[in-house]
Structure formats: C-alpha cells, structure tokens
Design a protein around this motif. Structure first.
Motif, short mmCIF file in Angstrom:
data_model
loop_
_atom_site.label_atom_id
_atom_site.label_comp_id
_atom_site.label_asym_id
_atom_site.label_seq_id
_atom_site.Cartn_x
_atom_site.Cartn_y
_atom_site.Cartn_z
N ARG A 24 5.83 5.89 -4.21
CA ARG A 24 4.48 5.87 -4.79
C ARG A 24 4.37 4.82 -5.91
O ARG A 24 3.34 4.16 -6.05
CB ARG A 24 4.15 7.26 -5.35
N VAL A 25 5.42 4.70 -6.70
CA VAL A 25 5.41 3.71 -7.79
C VAL A 25 5.27 2.31 -7.23
O VAL A 25 4.47 1.49 -7.71
CB VAL A 25 6.69 3.84 -8.65
N VAL A 26 6.05 2.01 -6.21
CA VAL A 26 6.00 0.68 -5.61
C VAL A 26 4.61 0.40 -5.03
O VAL A 26 4.03 -0.67 -5.24
CB VAL A 26 7.08 0.54 -4.52
N ALA A 27 4.06 1.38 -4.30
CA ALA A 27 2.74 1.20 -3.69
C ALA A 27 1.65 1.01 -4.75
O ALA A 27 0.76 0.18 -4.61
CB ALA A 27 2.41 2.39 -2.79
N ALA A 28 1.73 1.80 -5.84
CA ALA A 28 0.73 1.66 -6.92
C ALA A 28 0.85 0.31 -7.61
O ALA A 28 -0.16 -0.31 -7.96
CB ALA A 28 0.90 2.79 -7.92
N ALA A 29 2.07 -0.13 -7.83
CA ALA A 29 2.27 -1.44 -8.46
C ALA A 29 1.68 -2.54 -7.60
O ALA A 29 1.00 -3.46 -8.10
CB ALA A 29 3.76 -1.68 -8.69
N VAL A 30 1.91 -2.47 -6.29
CA VAL A 30 1.34 -3.46 -5.37
C VAL A 30 -0.19 -3.39 -5.40
O VAL A 30 -0.87 -4.43 -5.36
CB VAL A 30 1.88 -3.23 -3.95
#
Length: 455
Positions: A401-407
């Motif tokens: 989720r962190v990676v997707a939100a950062a993207v």
C-alpha cells in the motif's frame, strides 16, 4: 454446521440423517457476502437517487464545495481511525475458537480495548479536522458559516464510531444483522436529501443529512452488537490488558491503520488536491466520477470483508487446505467481476452521468472512464489482500500500500499540472494497476507456500 438435516421422503415418510458435510470456507464466505450485499444492494440503488438529488439541486459549484467538505472529513477520519473491526476478528477469533467453549473474558477485553482505541482516534481526528477546515477556509474563501458547519460535520463523522461493533457482528457471523444496520446509511441519506431539496437545497442541508446517517448507523450497529454478544460490553475493566494478552495486537493495529489511511485517505486527498489546483467545480466533477466508479468497488469490498473472517478462522485452526482453496476461488471471482467492470464502465458511463447528474456534468465522462478502469483493478485486488491480512502478513500488505500510494502522489504531482483533472485520473489508474500487480504476486507466492504446507 454438523446440524441434522431432513432427507428426501421415502414411501411417504421423512427420515432424519446426520449431515457430515461441512460448508466450505468459500461457501461460508459467499453466504456472508450475500448478507452484506443485501444491505449494500439497497444502498446502491438509493445512493444513485441521493447523488442525483445533490448534483442537480446544488449545481456544479456548490456540489464542488460539498465534495470538498466530504473528502476532507473522510480523509481525516481515515488518517486518524483504526480498522478495529479487523482487530476484533483477527485476535478475537482465536479466543472464540479456543477449545472448551472459548475464552469469552479475553474476547471481551479485546472488544473493550478496540472501542477505547476508536474513541481516542476520534478525538485526535477532531483536532486534525479543525486544522484542515480552517486551512480550507483560507484557501477557498469559505464563509464562517460554511466553515463552522463543515467542522461540525467532521466532528459528527469522527465521533460516530462503529468499527468495533462491526467486528463483533462479523466475529459472530451476524452478517445478516450487519446488513440491516448498514442499510441505515443510504436510507437516511435518501430521506435527508429529499428533505434538503424540499427546503431549498443548500450545502448545509446535505451535510445535516449525511451527519444524521452517520449517527443513526452507529446507533444501529451498537444495538445490534450488544444483542449479538451482550456480555462483551457489560463493563469497562480489563480492556487495557488486551495488548499484553494478544502479542502483536499493537503492531497489527498500526499496520492496518496505515494501510487504511493509504487506501482511503490518499484517494480522498486527490479530490482535495484537484480542488486546490483547479477549483471546486473540477473537484465536484472528479468526486462524482470517483463516487460512481467506486460504487462497484464498495460492493466488491463487501466480498473482502466476507472472506477475511474465513481466512482468519482457517489460519487459527491451521486448516490450510481449505484456506488455499478459498484464496484461489476468491481470486478467480474477483478477477472476473473486476474485468467486467473495466468493460462496462466505459460503455455505460456517459448514459449514467446524463441520467444521474444531467448534461452539465458530461465533462466528467473521460474522468469516469479512467477511474472506472482503475476501479476494476481495485475490485480484482480485493480477492487477494485478505489472505495477507488474515494469515499474519499485514506488514507485507502495508508495504504494498505504501508503494502504491507513493506512486499515486508522484504521478499526481507530475501529471496534474499539465493535464489537470485528467492527469489526476491517470495517476489513480497507474496506482491501482501497480497495487493489483503487487498484491497478486504476494498472494500467489503465499498460496504456493501454504499449498506445500498442506501437502
């Protein structure tokens, strides 16, 4: 389960036989989902009506203001709140399934701790909402009257805590009862929206309707939870002992909190960012398209909520064969429904916008197409995330989720300045596609490991 069933008649007589067949985890999950969809099915129909009332009666500019208030309040609620229903199910299931009838005292302490967590998070959220609404007033030039009402609405939204009650009902397989409580929200909004239009539609009138729905839904959930498990909330003593009795509870609470924040708040923040950069009218168009596209995602999310207790039950009892089958079947169904969404939203989006909101909102169609495809990816994702959360891999789900939100935010920063609201929609599509790819990879790898354990 294990109940005696009436067999077919032979020679005019009924015979009783003991059924040795147990419902499969997937079968129980579908039963749970069926009850959840009963409430959501009613809500889906009513939501189209009250959304049409809001868009048509408020107009583009005022609906944009209404959207900004809702998105800001919901973003704060997601940021501050904990997914305590998941804590109740994840840690309460082990106490409930313990041999000898379960440890109801330990379960009660988990429930009480979760309610305290809900209330503490709500108070923190009220402080954050006060800051956020004052900043919105300065940027958009809201009147003191609108700012005060927006702040009061935020307080009501935050203090109408019900996540713990939701968890109690799902832990005890009271999905039918939960469906009834859940149906209160769209019903009250539908009635409130009609009253707001009758009394000359204003943003304040619709905020009152939405606030009333939050309060009454919370009341319905807590009444239902107290009837389903009357002893769990009989007193408050011992609640603070729950983290010591349940190793990993705090870690799970914070991981699911951050995951929920990234999932819900990030999408609501995009609505606010669209408004900050391009104005309230564009924010209204974006939220309208987002809300229409997410109506199917919310229905699919009911599937994830129905599957999660079964994953937790299988993990607690170490029945990995059933768990592997459950995940495979759930994934196939989610992919089929998500794929259909990717096709149907572009085909039906323009007629739906015209029917619901009118010709003045048809400019939101390109946004709806992009967000509709993103919604299809999100629906597919709900078939895979519960296996990570329900088997103790919440941290892995959080990292994804962190990676997707950062993207998402990087793409918004890069694409919205040159492309406006379309850029924000493309950013959401990219983030949803990446999220799906990572969840599928993680879930399939976990399934292979579980299959080897079950072999």
């Amino acid at each position: 389960m294990g109940a005696r069933l009436i067999a077919p008649e032979h020679n005019g007589k009924k015979s009783l036989v003991s059924s040795t067949r147990q419902p499969t985890p997937f079968g129980r999950a579908l039963r749970n989902v069926g009850w959840l969809l009963t409430g959501k099915g009613v809500g889906a129909v009513l939501s189209i009506v009250y959304l049409a009332l809001a868009t048509r009666s408020l107009g583009v500019q005022k609906f944009g203001q209404f959207s900004l208030v809702l998105s800001t309040a919901q973003a704060v609620a997601a940021f501050a709140g904990f997914q305590t229903w998941q804590i109740v199910v994840r840690f309460g299931m082990a106490h409930r399934e313990r041999p000898g009838g379960g440890d109801m005292a330990a379960l009660a302490r988990v429930v009480r701790f979760c309610l305290l967590l809900d209330l503490g998070a709500a108070l923190v959220g009220c402080v954050l909402a006060s800051i956020a609404m004052l900043l919105m007033q300065d940027h958009f030039g809201w009147s003191p009257h609108l700012t005060r009402n927006a702040l009061l609405f935020s307080f009501v939204l935050l203090l109408s805590v019900r996540s713990t009650a939701v968890g109690v009902l799902r832990l005890h397989d009271k999905f039918a009862t939960g469906a009834g409580a859940d149906a209160v929200t769209p019903l009250v909004r539908f009635i409130g929206a009609g009253i707001a239009v009758w009394w000359h539609a204003t943003v304040t009138g619709f905020l009152i309707a939405w606030a009333a729905s939050e309060v009454l839904t919370a009341v319905a959930y807590w009444i239902s939870a107290s009837r389903a498990a009357p002893g769990l909330m009989s007193h408050w003593r011992g609640g603070l002992r729950a983290p010591a009795e349940n190793p990993g509870l705090w870690r799970f609470a914070f991981v699911t909190n951050i995951g929920s924040t990234l999932t819900v708040a990030s999408r609501q923040v995009v609505v606010v960012l669209v408004g900050l950069v391009t104005g309230a009218a564009a924010a209204g168009n974006y939220r309208l398209a987002y809300q229409l596209s997410q109506s199917l995602v919310r229905l699919a999310d009911m599937f994830a909520r129905g599957v999660f207790p079964e994953v937790s039950r299988a993990d607690a009892s170490r029945t990995y064969e059933g768990l592997v089958a459950l995940v495979r079947q759930s994934g196939k169904l989610a992919v089929a429904v998500g794929g259909a969404t990717c096709v149907l939203v572009p085909l039906l989006g323009s007629p739906a916008l015209h029917l619901i909101a009118g010709a003045k909102y048809l400019g939101a169609y390109p946004v709806l197409v992009l967000l509709g495809i993103a919604a299809g990816f999100d629906i597919m994702a709900v078939g895979f995330e519960p296996v990570l959360l329900g088997t103790g891999h919440a941290t892995q789900a959080l990292v994804i989720r962190v990676v997707a939100a950062a993207v998402l935010f990087i793409a918004v920063a890069l694409l919205m300045p040159p492309l406006g609201v379309i850029g924000a929609s493309i950013a959401s599509l990219i983030a949803s596609a990446l999220l799906l790819a990572m969840l599928v990879h993680a879930a399939l790898r976990l399934i292979r490991g579980l299959a080897r354990s079950a072999a």
